[in-house]
Motif scaffolding. Sequence first.
Motif: not given
Length: 560
Positions: A274-284, A339-351, A369-372
Motif C-alpha cells: 500500500d502507498v500513502l501520499v502526503f500533500a500540504s493542502k486539502k485542495a491538492t 503495516k501494509s504501507i510499504k511506500s510513503v510519497v511526500n508529494f509536497d515537502i513537510a513544513r 525494513k521494507d519501507g521506502t
Amino acid sequence: MTEQDVTEYRKSLSIRVSGFDVPRPIKTFEDCGFSPQLMNAITKQGYEKPTPIQCQAFPIVLSGRDIIGIAKTGSGKTAAFVLPMIVHIMDQPELAKEEGPIGVICAPTRELAHQIYLESKKFAKPYGIRVSAIYGGMSKLEQFKELKSGCEIVIATPGRLIDMIKMKALTMLRATYLVLDEADRMFDLGFEPQIRSIVGQIRPDRQTLLFSATMPRKVEKLAREILTDPVRVTVGEVGMANEDITQVVQVIPSDAEKLPWLLDKLPGMIDDGDVLVFASKKATVDEIESQLGQKGLKIAALHGDKDQASRMDILQKFKSGIYHVLIATDVAARGLDIKSIKSVVNFDIARDMDAHVHRIGRTGRAGDKDGTAYTLITHKEARFAGELVGSLIAAGQNVPMELMDLAMKDGRFRSKRDARKGGGKKSKGKGGNGRGVRGVDFGLGIGYNPESNNPSSQTVPSRAAAVNSLRTGMMAQFKSNFVAATSGSQNQGSNNSPSTYANKRPVLQGFVSGGSIGGDMNRAQTTSSFSPAPTSAGKTSALEIDPEKGGGLPVGIGDV
C-alpha cells in the motif's frame, strides 16, 4: 546481567538512559512477569520479542517510576505503556459506581486515539477491563453515557476530555496512571493549556508517562514540571529518521511535473504494497484523488474537511485492502500504524524536519525494513533541501548530487558546510583545524575533533561522543562553581570539591543536569538544608528542601 552486560546490551539496542537507580532492561516478555492471560494476549498479537523502547520502558514503568520515552516513530511505544497499564489497573481496588477511570491516555489526533483504543481493547479483554475512547467528531451524549456507565481506561484527545470533565461525565479521583503520547505533536497543535489543565485535575501521587518522537524545549519544560524523578529513555537520535526506511529524493523542476512523476511510479509502488501520499493542502489532496481516480486506481483521500465517520470508514477500508493508495494531509502523519504501507510519497515537502520524520515513519513500522519514502522537491525549495541533506546523512542514506546542488543554493547551508570543512578566510590554510570530513559533515557535528590537525590520521568520533564530551565539560564547569549546601559548615566555599559535591548535592525536583531531567545519584539522601546568617537570637534557621513538594533554593543557585 552484570553492570558491564547491561551497558553493552543498552549499547546494542541504541538505548541511552538518564536518572538514578535505573532498572535493568529485559530481553523477553517472560522477564516482565506478566500473568498467563496477558502473555496469551501478547502471543495472539504476534509479538515475538520486545522492541528496544519496550526492553527498557517495561521494567521502569512496572516498578512505578515516571518515564520520558523518546523514540522514533514506529518503535512500539503504544505497547510500552498499554501493557504496564493493564498490570497497574489489576493491582488497584475495583471501581465503585460512578468512579473511574484509573488509566488516562491523551493523544493529539482522533486517529491516534482510536488506534490506541483498539490496541488497548485487545489486552484489556481477558480481564474484563472497560476501555472508552472520547474524541471530537462523535456524539457527546453517547460518550457521556458511556463514561457514566463506568470504565477503567479512557483514551482521549485533550479538548474533548476537558469537555467531559466539565460535564461531570467522569471524575479523576481514582486516576493514578497518566500517559501523554506524542507530546510534541500535542504542543504543535496548541494543546499545551489543555494538557496543563488535565494534569492539574489528576492527583499528585499519580504515575506519569510522557512519550515523544522529538523533544522541543516546551515539552522539556512541561516534563520537568509534571513528572517526579523520571527516568529518561532515548532510543536512537532524538528527532532522527528511522534508519530502516530507504529514502529516495527526487529533484523536480516545478510543481507541474509532480503529478506525471507520481502517475508513472505509482503502479510499481502498488505492486510492493500500500502507498500513502502526503500533500500540504486539502485542495491538492482532492486534485490528486480525482486525477488518479480517472486512471482507474483504487484510491481514497483523508483531510480535515471530511467528517469523523467518513475518516474512520476510509481508514478501515484502506487497512482492509479495499483501497491501495491513501492521499492525506498531515492529519494522518502522526501515529497511523498500518503495516501494509510499504511506500510513503511526500508529494509536497513537510513544513519542517520533525513533520518530515513523522511522515516517513508511517512505513518501516516496528522493525519492518521494507519501507521506502519518496520525497519530491522543486528548485524553489533550496532551504528545505539543506535540512534534508542533513537528515539523509544522519540516517545513513545516499545523497543525490541534484539534491546537494540544490542545497548549495541556500546560503545558510553553504556557510555551515564551509565552516565544518574549514573553508573560507578564517581557516588560514590550516584545513579548518581538522573539522569535518569532506562530503560527509554538513553541520551535524559529525567528525568534529578540536585536538586534530591531521584529519586523515584521526578516527572520526560519533555525534553521541561529541555530545557526551560537551556534557562532561559543562558538568565539570558547573561542579567547580557550585557550592554544596551543608547544615553545619561555617566555610562553605571549601566544600566545593567534586567528591563533596557528589555526596552533599541537594535533591531538587525537576533539576536538569547534563541533559537529564530530575533525579539524584544518591537516592537515600532525600533532604538537605543550608545555613543562612545567624538570627538575632544567635540561632540559624534552615530551609528544608522536600523533593516530594519542591521549593526552596540551595546556596549558589539563587545568586546566579
